[in-house]
Design a protein around this motif. Structure first.
Motif, short mmCIF file in Angstrom:
data_model
loop_
_atom_site.label_atom_id
_atom_site.label_comp_id
_atom_site.label_asym_id
_atom_site.label_seq_id
_atom_site.Cartn_x
_atom_site.Cartn_y
_atom_site.Cartn_z
N ALA A 96 -13.39 8.29 2.40
CA ALA A 96 -12.90 6.95 2.74
C ALA A 96 -12.66 6.13 1.49
O ALA A 96 -13.40 6.23 0.50
N GLY A 97 -11.61 5.32 1.53
CA GLY A 97 -11.33 4.41 0.43
C GLY A 97 -10.52 5.00 -0.70
O GLY A 97 -10.30 4.32 -1.72
N ALA A 98 -10.06 6.24 -0.56
CA ALA A 98 -9.28 6.85 -1.62
C ALA A 98 -7.89 6.23 -1.71
O ALA A 98 -7.33 5.76 -0.71
N ALA A 99 -7.33 6.24 -2.90
CA ALA A 99 -5.96 5.78 -3.13
C ALA A 99 -5.05 7.00 -3.17
O ALA A 99 -5.30 7.95 -3.91
N TRP A 100 -3.98 6.97 -2.36
CA TRP A 100 -3.07 8.10 -2.23
C TRP A 100 -1.68 7.72 -2.73
O TRP A 100 -1.26 6.56 -2.61
N CYS A 101 -0.96 8.71 -3.24
CA CYS A 101 0.45 8.55 -3.57
C CYS A 101 1.23 9.69 -2.93
O CYS A 101 0.85 10.86 -3.06
N ASP A 102 2.28 9.34 -2.20
CA ASP A 102 3.14 10.32 -1.54
C ASP A 102 4.47 10.34 -2.30
O ASP A 102 5.28 9.42 -2.17
N VAL A 103 4.69 11.37 -3.10
CA VAL A 103 5.86 11.46 -3.97
C VAL A 103 7.02 12.07 -3.19
O VAL A 103 6.92 13.17 -2.67
N GLY A 104 8.13 11.33 -3.15
CA GLY A 104 9.25 11.75 -2.32
C GLY A 104 8.90 11.56 -0.85
O GLY A 104 9.02 12.47 -0.04
N CYS A 105 8.47 10.35 -0.51
CA CYS A 105 7.89 10.11 0.82
C CYS A 105 8.91 10.20 1.94
O CYS A 105 8.54 10.27 3.12
N VAL A 107 -1.79 3.67 0.51
CA VAL A 107 -0.90 4.80 0.31
C VAL A 107 0.39 4.25 -0.30
O VAL A 107 1.05 3.40 0.30
N VAL A 108 0.73 4.74 -1.47
CA VAL A 108 1.97 4.34 -2.14
C VAL A 108 2.99 5.47 -1.97
O VAL A 108 2.74 6.60 -2.40
N GLY A 109 4.12 5.17 -1.34
CA GLY A 109 5.20 6.13 -1.25
C GLY A 109 6.16 5.91 -2.40
O GLY A 109 6.47 4.77 -2.76
N VAL A 110 6.64 6.98 -2.98
CA VAL A 110 7.64 6.92 -4.05
C VAL A 110 8.89 7.61 -3.53
O VAL A 110 8.83 8.78 -3.12
N GLU A 111 10.02 6.91 -3.53
CA GLU A 111 11.23 7.45 -2.91
C GLU A 111 12.48 6.94 -3.61
O GLU A 111 12.67 5.73 -3.74
N PRO A 112 13.38 7.85 -4.07
CA PRO A 112 14.60 7.41 -4.74
C PRO A 112 15.71 6.97 -3.79
O PRO A 112 16.59 6.20 -4.19
N SER A 113 15.69 7.46 -2.54
CA SER A 113 16.76 7.13 -1.59
C SER A 113 16.48 5.81 -0.89
O SER A 113 15.46 5.66 -0.23
N GLU A 114 17.40 4.86 -1.03
CA GLU A 114 17.22 3.56 -0.37
C GLU A 114 17.20 3.71 1.15
O GLU A 114 16.44 3.03 1.84
N GLY A 115 18.04 4.62 1.67
CA GLY A 115 18.07 4.82 3.12
C GLY A 115 16.76 5.37 3.64
O GLY A 115 16.24 4.91 4.67
N PHE A 116 16.18 6.35 2.95
CA PHE A 116 14.91 6.92 3.38
C PHE A 116 13.77 5.91 3.20
O PHE A 116 12.88 5.81 4.04
N ALA A 117 13.79 5.17 2.09
CA ALA A 117 12.74 4.18 1.84
C ALA A 117 12.74 3.12 2.93
O ALA A 117 11.67 2.71 3.42
N ALA A 118 13.90 2.67 3.34
CA ALA A 118 13.99 1.67 4.41
C ALA A 118 13.44 2.23 5.71
O ALA A 118 12.73 1.54 6.45
N ALA A 119 13.76 3.50 6.00
CA ALA A 119 13.24 4.13 7.21
C ALA A 119 11.72 4.25 7.16
O ALA A 119 11.04 4.03 8.17
N ALA A 120 11.19 4.60 6.00
CA ALA A 120 9.73 4.73 5.86
C ALA A 120 9.04 3.39 6.09
O ALA A 120 8.01 3.31 6.77
N ARG A 121 9.60 2.32 5.54
CA ARG A 121 9.00 1.00 5.73
C ARG A 121 9.00 0.59 7.20
O ARG A 121 8.09 -0.10 7.67
N THR A 122 10.03 1.00 7.92
CA THR A 122 10.12 0.67 9.35
C THR A 122 9.18 1.54 10.18
O THR A 122 8.51 1.06 11.10
N THR A 123 9.12 2.82 9.83
CA THR A 123 8.33 3.78 10.62
C THR A 123 6.84 3.61 10.41
O THR A 123 6.05 3.68 11.36
#
Length: 268
Positions: free
Chosen positions: A39-48, A66-82
């Protein structure tokens, strides 16, 4: 180094219909296999991407963030919504340039991304930079060579009709879809205790149209190749695939998707 210029990953809805829907059960199986972070760990999802793995982490683990890293604006927007969770944020970036400080995360993970990096070792070294000493780097890639049956069936039919299609086949292009090269790559990046594990999920299509339509979305190598064909040749490819795939009495096509999961530790 692989040419990825034809590997379009921008349209979230088309990706979801293609392989995104199968990435969610793989993400859950991966986290069941990955050593617990606590519990309490910091995660990074590369190419989320559209957020499948990040969402699974938030549900199954007890991360502080959880920090997602994503180059595609379309995918990043979908991730923020989902992924509707205050512990989640998406930062623009790539595996080769992760927007984070050294040792910022306890766990750095990456789902279905490693094969598509122009320089996978560079990406893993960068993931190691942002992982604390003793932390874990993990992820998974589709077994394009054999076990991702949906895509394997497509390329086998495509090559039967056009020998030149072999150069586009992910099973040929991506050696990291096999366990031994994957293990060697992680060891070369300086990770210790490297483990590789197959993960399989059922991929059941309601009918042939459910199988075929995702290849018309243009997202990724196989759909990109499909949509580059003239209409007549695309129709021929459909005919060959339709004849090859077996259905059950209800007309369903039951296949399997296998991914190779991996993890290793950053030395103390």
């Amino acid at each position: 180094m692989t040419d990825h210029t034809a590997d379009a990953w921008e349209i979230a809805a088309a990706y979801e219909r293609y392989v995104g829907r199968w990435s969610r059960p793989v993400a859950s199986k991966f986290l069941q296999w990955l050593p617990p972070a606590g519990a309490g760990a910091a995660w990074c999802d590369v190419g989320c991407g559209t957020g499948a793995l990040a969402h699974a982490v938030l549900v199954a683990e007890e991360p502080s963030r959880v920090v997602g890293v994503e180059p595609s604006e379309g995918f990043a927007a979908a991730a923020r919504t989902t992924v509707d969770d205050p512990r989640f944020e998406v930062r623009p970036g790539t595996a080769a340039a992760i927007p984070a400080v050294d040792g910022e995360f306890d766990r750095v993970v990456s789902g279905l991304v490693l094969n598509f990096l122009p320089d996978p070792i560079e990406g893993l070294v960068e993931m190691r930079r942002v992982t604390r000493a003793g932390g874990t780097i993990g992820g998974y890639v589709w077994d394009y060579a054999e076990g991702m049956e949906m895509i394997r069936a497509f390329w086998d039919a495509a090559v039967e009709l056009d020998e030149a299609a072999r150069d586009r086949d992910e099973g040929v292009r991506f050696p990291l879809c096999r366990p031994d090269p994957l293990h060697d790559l992680l060891a070369s990046a300086g990770l210790t205790g490297v483990r590789i594990q197959p993960l399989e999920v059922p991929t059941v299509f309601a009918d042939f149209d459910d199988f075929w339509a995702p290849f018309l979305g243009g997202q990724g190598p196989a759909p990109g190749y499909c949509m580059s064909l003239p209409a007549r040749r695309r129709a021929e490819l459909r005919t060959v695939l339709e004849a090859r795939l077996r259905r059950d009495r209800a007309g369903r096509i039951a296949l399997t998707a296998r991914a190779w999961a991996f993890h290793g530790s950053v030395p103390d």
